[in-house]
Design a protein around this motif. Structure first.
Motif, PDB file in Angstrom:
ATOM      1  N   VAL A 184      40.369  -1.096  16.970  1.00 18.57           N
ATOM      2  CA  VAL A 184      40.796  -1.049  15.562  1.00 18.57           C
ATOM      3  C   VAL A 184      39.611  -1.043  14.593  1.00 18.57           C
ATOM      4  O   VAL A 184      39.703  -1.524  13.465  1.00 18.57           O
ATOM      5  CB  VAL A 184      41.752  -2.228  15.225  1.00 18.57           C
ATOM      6  CG1 VAL A 184      43.085  -2.065  15.959  1.00 18.57           C
ATOM      7  CG2 VAL A 184      41.124  -3.582  15.560  1.00 18.57           C
ATOM      8  N   SER A 185      38.462  -0.516  15.054  1.00 19.63           N
ATOM      9  CA  SER A 185      37.280  -0.487  14.175  1.00 19.63           C
ATOM     10  C   SER A 185      36.319   0.608  14.630  1.00 19.63           C
ATOM     11  O   SER A 185      36.529   1.233  15.661  1.00 19.63           O
ATOM     12  CB  SER A 185      36.550  -1.838  14.232  1.00 19.63           C
ATOM     13  OG  SER A 185      36.009  -2.041  15.534  1.00 19.63           O
ATOM     14  N   ARG A 186      35.272   0.810  13.848  1.00 17.78           N
ATOM     15  CA  ARG A 186      34.132   1.609  14.320  1.00 17.78           C
ATOM     16  C   ARG A 186      33.141   0.599  14.873  1.00 17.78           C
ATOM     17  O   ARG A 186      32.661  -0.278  14.137  1.00 17.78           O
ATOM     18  CB  ARG A 186      33.517   2.397  13.169  1.00 17.78           C
ATOM     19  CG  ARG A 186      34.525   3.321  12.492  1.00 17.78           C
ATOM     20  CD  ARG A 186      33.852   4.174  11.423  1.00 17.78           C
ATOM     21  NE  ARG A 186      34.757   4.425  10.305  1.00 17.78           N
ATOM     22  CZ  ARG A 186      35.657   5.404  10.281  1.00 17.78           C
ATOM     23  NH1 ARG A 186      35.765   6.226  11.290  1.00 17.78           N
ATOM     24  NH2 ARG A 186      36.448   5.557   9.234  1.00 17.78           N
ATOM     25  N   PHE A 187      32.846   0.717  16.146  1.00 14.48           N
ATOM     26  CA  PHE A 187      32.289  -0.398  16.901  1.00 14.48           C
ATOM     27  C   PHE A 187      30.967   0.004  17.541  1.00 14.48           C
ATOM     28  O   PHE A 187      30.866   1.073  18.154  1.00 14.48           O
ATOM     29  CB  PHE A 187      33.312  -0.755  17.975  1.00 14.48           C
ATOM     30  CG  PHE A 187      32.995  -1.962  18.807  1.00 14.48           C
ATOM     31  CD1 PHE A 187      33.492  -3.202  18.463  1.00 14.48           C
ATOM     32  CD2 PHE A 187      32.217  -1.845  19.967  1.00 14.48           C
ATOM     33  CE1 PHE A 187      33.221  -4.320  19.255  1.00 14.48           C
ATOM     34  CE2 PHE A 187      31.948  -2.954  20.754  1.00 14.48           C
ATOM     35  CZ  PHE A 187      32.450  -4.188  20.400  1.00 14.48           C
ATOM     36  N   PRO A 246      49.528   4.710  26.354  1.00 11.95           N
ATOM     37  CA  PRO A 246      48.116   5.088  26.483  1.00 11.95           C
ATOM     38  C   PRO A 246      47.245   3.838  26.303  1.00 11.95           C
ATOM     39  O   PRO A 246      47.617   2.935  25.547  1.00 11.95           O
ATOM     40  CB  PRO A 246      47.885   6.064  25.328  1.00 11.95           C
ATOM     41  CG  PRO A 246      49.223   6.406  24.790  1.00 11.95           C
ATOM     42  CD  PRO A 246      50.191   5.356  25.223  1.00 11.95           C
ATOM     43  N   ASN A 247      46.083   3.819  26.979  1.00 16.05           N
ATOM     44  CA  ASN A 247      45.212   2.637  26.904  1.00 16.05           C
ATOM     45  C   ASN A 247      44.897   2.171  25.495  1.00 16.05           C
ATOM     46  O   ASN A 247      44.968   0.992  25.184  1.00 16.05           O
ATOM     47  CB  ASN A 247      43.888   2.916  27.625  1.00 16.05           C
ATOM     48  CG  ASN A 247      44.033   2.631  29.105  1.00 16.05           C
ATOM     49  OD1 ASN A 247      44.913   1.858  29.499  1.00 16.05           O
ATOM     50  ND2 ASN A 247      43.201   3.265  29.905  1.00 16.05           N
ATOM     51  N   HIS A 248      44.508   3.146  24.643  1.00 10.39           N
ATOM     52  CA  HIS A 248      44.080   2.727  23.298  1.00 10.39           C
ATOM     53  C   HIS A 248      45.238   2.097  22.529  1.00 10.39           C
ATOM     54  O   HIS A 248      45.052   1.174  21.746  1.00 10.39           O
ATOM     55  CB  HIS A 248      43.462   3.907  22.530  1.00 10.39           C
ATOM     56  CG  HIS A 248      44.443   4.999  22.215  1.00 10.39           C
ATOM     57  ND1 HIS A 248      45.232   4.948  21.096  1.00 10.39           N
ATOM     58  CD2 HIS A 248      44.758   6.124  22.872  1.00 10.39           C
ATOM     59  CE1 HIS A 248      46.010   6.036  21.089  1.00 10.39           C
ATOM     60  NE2 HIS A 248      45.739   6.764  22.147  1.00 10.39           N
ATOM     61  N   LEU A 249      46.469   2.585  22.793  1.00  9.44           N
ATOM     62  CA  LEU A 249      47.619   2.017  22.103  1.00  9.44           C
ATOM     63  C   LEU A 249      47.900   0.599  22.628  1.00  9.44           C
ATOM     64  O   LEU A 249      48.170  -0.333  21.857  1.00  9.44           O
ATOM     65  CB  LEU A 249      48.841   2.921  22.291  1.00  9.44           C
ATOM     66  CG  LEU A 249      50.068   2.583  21.432  1.00  9.44           C
ATOM     67  CD1 LEU A 249      49.702   2.496  19.960  1.00  9.44           C
ATOM     68  CD2 LEU A 249      51.157   3.641  21.644  1.00  9.44           C
ATOM     69  N   ALA A 250      47.774   0.428  23.935  1.00 10.22           N
ATOM     70  CA  ALA A 250      47.933  -0.910  24.506  1.00 10.22           C
ATOM     71  C   ALA A 250      46.890  -1.863  23.926  1.00 10.22           C
ATOM     72  O   ALA A 250      47.190  -3.019  23.600  1.00 10.22           O
ATOM     73  CB  ALA A 250      47.807  -0.842  26.025  1.00 10.22           C
TER      74      ALA A 250
END
Ligand code: ADP
Ligand code: MG
Length: 351
Positions: A111-114, A13-17
């Motif tokens: 890996v953050s709240r962005f 999945p994109n977010h995992l990549a």
């Protein structure tokens, strides 16, 4: 049996990549600050403010007055492999910007709240894009912000606990940020910058317009003893230029903690270059002592490969041997001269 190795292949999945890519680029809060500062500088900003909370573990905010990002491009800006800096292979072989990989914002935001708030210089007002790790991006909303960009990174590694474990104390993380910001301040005297930690101003430098202002800025960053005990130098040969300041041999250190090298404005940790300088001092320094210096190498972009290291700390020269010899010879010529004699080159900075 070999059957246990037979697993289905599936695209990540994109977010995992993105999170995997983040492992290469985002090691700690200071790496976030590095990427955000590079973006700010690439956007043409001449004023940058950096706000840190709790060593960057809680919040990192970088505000610049650069060109900003068009509303329609905001989602692309935070997507992996999306960049405005290179478009084809030729561009890659002569990178003139600090960034070019198109990965930093995608990695950091995974890996953050962005929050990205930005006002493009041709837009009427600012827009804001908010995302939280794998929960995806919220709709872009109108916002208030002058021309430029503000990126806020909160709760770094909140969704990757294995990585969060490796964070040190806020004090240690902040010391890495401070060192990084100091290097950027050294590399770009034309940009005014401010670093704030937990609401107190830690460093603040003004854009430099003349030599005396430069001296003030250098004193703040390198300390007065160095500024009072260094030669300035400026050498050019063929296409390469080497300029900056090298400490008197008598101003030496037990550690290599005052060695700053920049290649085309880029912070590098290059063993070849630092070895060349070390060799230049070999005859005038006691064994086990280290010189202090601040050196800028400028070389045509196509002569240096910056695509060697994900965090871009390493570079490779097309003519490494020649660069090495040029550095060693130039620095040697300066530091083996007796201090204060005749045309000793320290005069510009030391009178
Ligand atoms: P890269 O810097 O390698 O292009 P990034 O992920 O860091 O990749 O940024 C993606 C793109 O977003 C950049 O190419 C740039 O166009 C835009 N961008 C990022 N930060 C800024 C900023 N502070 N000001 C203007 N544009 C920005
Ligand atoms: Mg970048």
């Amino acid at each position: 049996s070999s059957r246990s190795f037979d697993r289905e292949i599936a695209l990540l999945p994109n977010h995992l990549a993105d999170q995997i890519a983040a492992g290469e680029v985002v090691e700690r809060p200071a790496s976030v600050v590095k990427e955000l500062l590079e973006n700010a500088l690439d956007s043409g900003a001449d004023h940058i403010e950096i706000y840190i909370e709790e060593g960057g573990e809680k919040r990192i905010t970088v505000v610049d007055n650069g060109c900003g990002i068009r509303k329609e491009q905001m989602v692309l800006a935070v997507s992996r492999h999306a960049t405005s800096k290179i478009a084809n292979y030729e561009d890659l072989s002569a990178v003139s910007t600090l960034g070019f990989r198109g990965e930093a914002l995608a990695s950091i935001s995974s890996v953050s709240r962005f929050t990205l708030t930005t006002c493009h210089y041709q837009d009427k007002h600012a827009w804001k894009l908010v995302g939280e790790g794998e929960s995806g991006w919220q709709d872009i909303q109108p916002a208030a912000h002058p021309v430029g960009t503000c990126i806020e990174v909160c709760d770094l590694f909140f969704n990757t606990p294995a990585r969060k474990k490796f964070l040190r104390t806020p004090r240690t993380e902040f010391s890495h940020i401070d060192e990084l910001v100091k290097r950027v301040m050294l590399s770009r005297p034309d940009v005014s910058m401010k670093l704030v930690h937990n609401n107190s101003v830690v460093r603040q430098v003004q854009a430099v317009e003349d030599l005396s202002a430069l001296k003030v800025r250098l004193k703040h960053l390198m300390g007065a003893p160095f500024v009072e005990q260094c030669f300035d130098m400026d050498f050019e040969a063929q296409d390469i230029r080497l300029s900056g300041w090298v400490g008197y041999p008598t101003f030496n250190r037990a550690q290599t903690d005052m060695q700053y090298l920049f290649v085309n404005g880029r912070i590098v940790r290059d063993r070849l270059l630092s070895h060349a300088v070390k060799q230049a001092y070999a005859d005038v320094l006691y064994h086990g002592r280290h010189p202090a210096y601040l050196l800028f190498v400028e070389i045509p972009f196509e002569m240096v490969d910056v695509n060697v290291h994900p965090a871009k700390y390493e570079v490779r020269f097309a003519n490494g041997r020649w660069v090495y010899d040029f550095l060693r010879r130039s620095v040697r010529e300066i530091v083996t001269k007796p201090v204060g004699v005749g045309n000793a080159p320290g005069k510009a900075l030391n009178v």
